[in-house]
Design an enzyme around this catalytic site. Structure first.
Site, PDB file in Angstrom:
ATOM      1  CE1 TYR A 170       3.115  -1.365  -6.943  1.00  0.00           C
ATOM      2  CE2 TYR A 170       1.904  -3.169  -7.919  1.00  0.00           C
ATOM      3  CZ  TYR A 170       2.480  -2.575  -6.819  1.00  0.00           C
ATOM      4  OH  TYR A 170       2.419  -3.190  -5.598  1.00  0.00           O
ATOM      5  CB  ALA A 345      -6.648   0.419   3.323  1.00  0.00           C
ATOM      6  NE  ARG A 346      -3.508   4.255   6.678  1.00  0.00           N
ATOM      7  CZ  ARG A 346      -3.002   5.483   6.732  1.00  0.00           C
ATOM      8  NH1 ARG A 346      -1.889   5.694   7.413  1.00  0.00           N
ATOM      9  NH2 ARG A 346      -3.579   6.482   6.119  1.00  0.00           N
TER      10      ARG A 346
END
Length: 387
Positions: A170, A345-346
């Site tokens: 980013y 997360a997953r």
């Protein structure tokens, strides 16, 4: 040293979490018009009800051109009512809530946003088929102020923390990368120069919110790309961030959304599913060359631990271990290694109530298969395709 129980309360700056588990940021694609939706509220409410100490709202962009695409939360006054409802829903379930604030930089889709993306240096975006502008000094000053304003907005909305995004190539990460940053001014060249954008954003946030809310940052340990940001440089940036006193904790990550996304995720590479989400000619491009970009790395529990240990040895700053955390044994290992928090997360996409079930039965297995077919769903509404 006494090893803490992962399900015991923990201090995070001015905040006390009910346990040491954090739902890490995963782009939800549930913000039409760049505003909070009922779907987004329910998404995070479910994770809060599932037992996490804190849930992280993904990709709250600090500037219009800093969104990965147009339907991503843009931190502005119009977003405040929805953000308040979201915070209230999470708090009602007993969890804390964090906003991941940042600027997508070269990962932004300029065509979707209606404005060219920014990066450390000029480049071409295959996503939008547009040029990516090199950030001017005025852009850098504007984006730095915007981080502070976004943190203030999050605090006003009742959020408990912000996480500043310094990873995945980013904007701040593109400045850190010697591969992407070809500047000849005071923001390029030496590591000290390349780190100015990240350090400046963190200082601006701290100056704006003080100790009202906790401040974390997500930092790449390495980009996973030849010539990119490497671990020795990342260790030095982490030391500088600690010395600056601008952070309450650091979440350690890896990989490049721009150049090597699977370096973070590990497991199967869903090339076919990614291709299906795009229209031509991008669809054909992914079908033909997707395996070169969406590389496959074998999955193992705690796959970032070996690199993260070096940060634990070098820093006193609280650290969040991310990457392959899906069992109680891995959580206990993280605590024993001196990490204050774990991020997931997953496994939580598959089972939002996994934390509650692990507290009741430590032997509970995760049902996540690491097929990574959840990843292409970020273009619709993020979910586990097996749930």
């Amino acid at each position: 040293m006494t090893v803490p129980d992962v399900f015991s309360p923990a201090k995070l700056g001015p905040l006390t979490l009910r346990n040491r588990t954090i739902k890490s940021a995963t782009f939800e694609h549930m913000a039409p018009g760049a505003l909070v939706s009922d779907d987004l509220i329910e998404f995070h409410r479910a994770h809060a009800a599932g037992g996490v100490g804190m849930t992280t709202v993904a990709y709250c962009a600090v500037a219009p051109e800093g969104r990965t695409e147009r339907d991503q939360i843009l931190m502005r006054p119009e977003a405040l009512p929805g953000l308040r409802r979201l915070a209230e829903a999470v708090h009602a379930e007993g969890a804390a809530i964090s906003a991941q604030i940042g600027h997508a930089g070269p990962v932004a889709n300029g065509k979707s946003n209606g404005v060219h993306a920014l990066a450390a240096s000029r480049a071409f975006s295959p996503l939008s088929m547009q040029k990516i502008r090199s950030a001017t000094h005025a852009d850098i000053e504007r984006v730095t102020r915007a981080h502070a304003d976004a943190a203030l907005l999050a605090a006003e909305a009742g959020f408990d923390a912000v996480e500043i995004h310094f990873g995945h190539n980013y904007l701040a990460s593109s400045f850190l990368s010697p591969l992407l940053n070809k500047r000849k001014d005071e923001y390029g060249g030496s590591l000290e120069n390349r780190a100015k954008v990240a350090r400046g954003a963190a200082r601006a946030v701290r100056e704006a919110v003080g100790d009202r809310i906790a401040i974390l940052a997500k930092l790449n340990m390495e980009d996973g790309v030849r010539g990119g940001f490497q671990i020795e440089e990342s260790l030095q940036v982490a030391r500088w961030l600690e010395q600056d006193g601008s952070l309450d904790a650091l979440e350690l990550t890896a990989g490049s959304s721009l150049l090597n996304p699977m370096y973070l995720f590990r497991g199967e590479a869903p090339v076919k599913e990614f291709a299906a989400t795009f229209s031509q000619p991008l669809k054909l491009g992914v079908q033909l060359s997707g395996k070169k970009f969406i590389r496959e790395y074998p999955y193992q529990e705690a796959f970032l631990l070996e690199s993260a240990r070096r940060f634990r040895e070098a820093l006193r700053l609280p650290l969040v271990l991310l990457g392959g955390v899906s069992t109680r044994a891995t959580m206990d290992l993280a605590m024993a290694e001196g990490f204050e928090f774990v991020a997931m997360a997953r496994a939580l996409l598959r089972e939002p109530d996994l934390i509650n079930r692990l507290q009741k039965d430590p032997e509970t297995p995760s049902l996540c298969t690491h097929c990574n077919k959840c990843m292409p769903t970020i273009f619709t509404k993020t979910h586990c395709v097996l749930a």
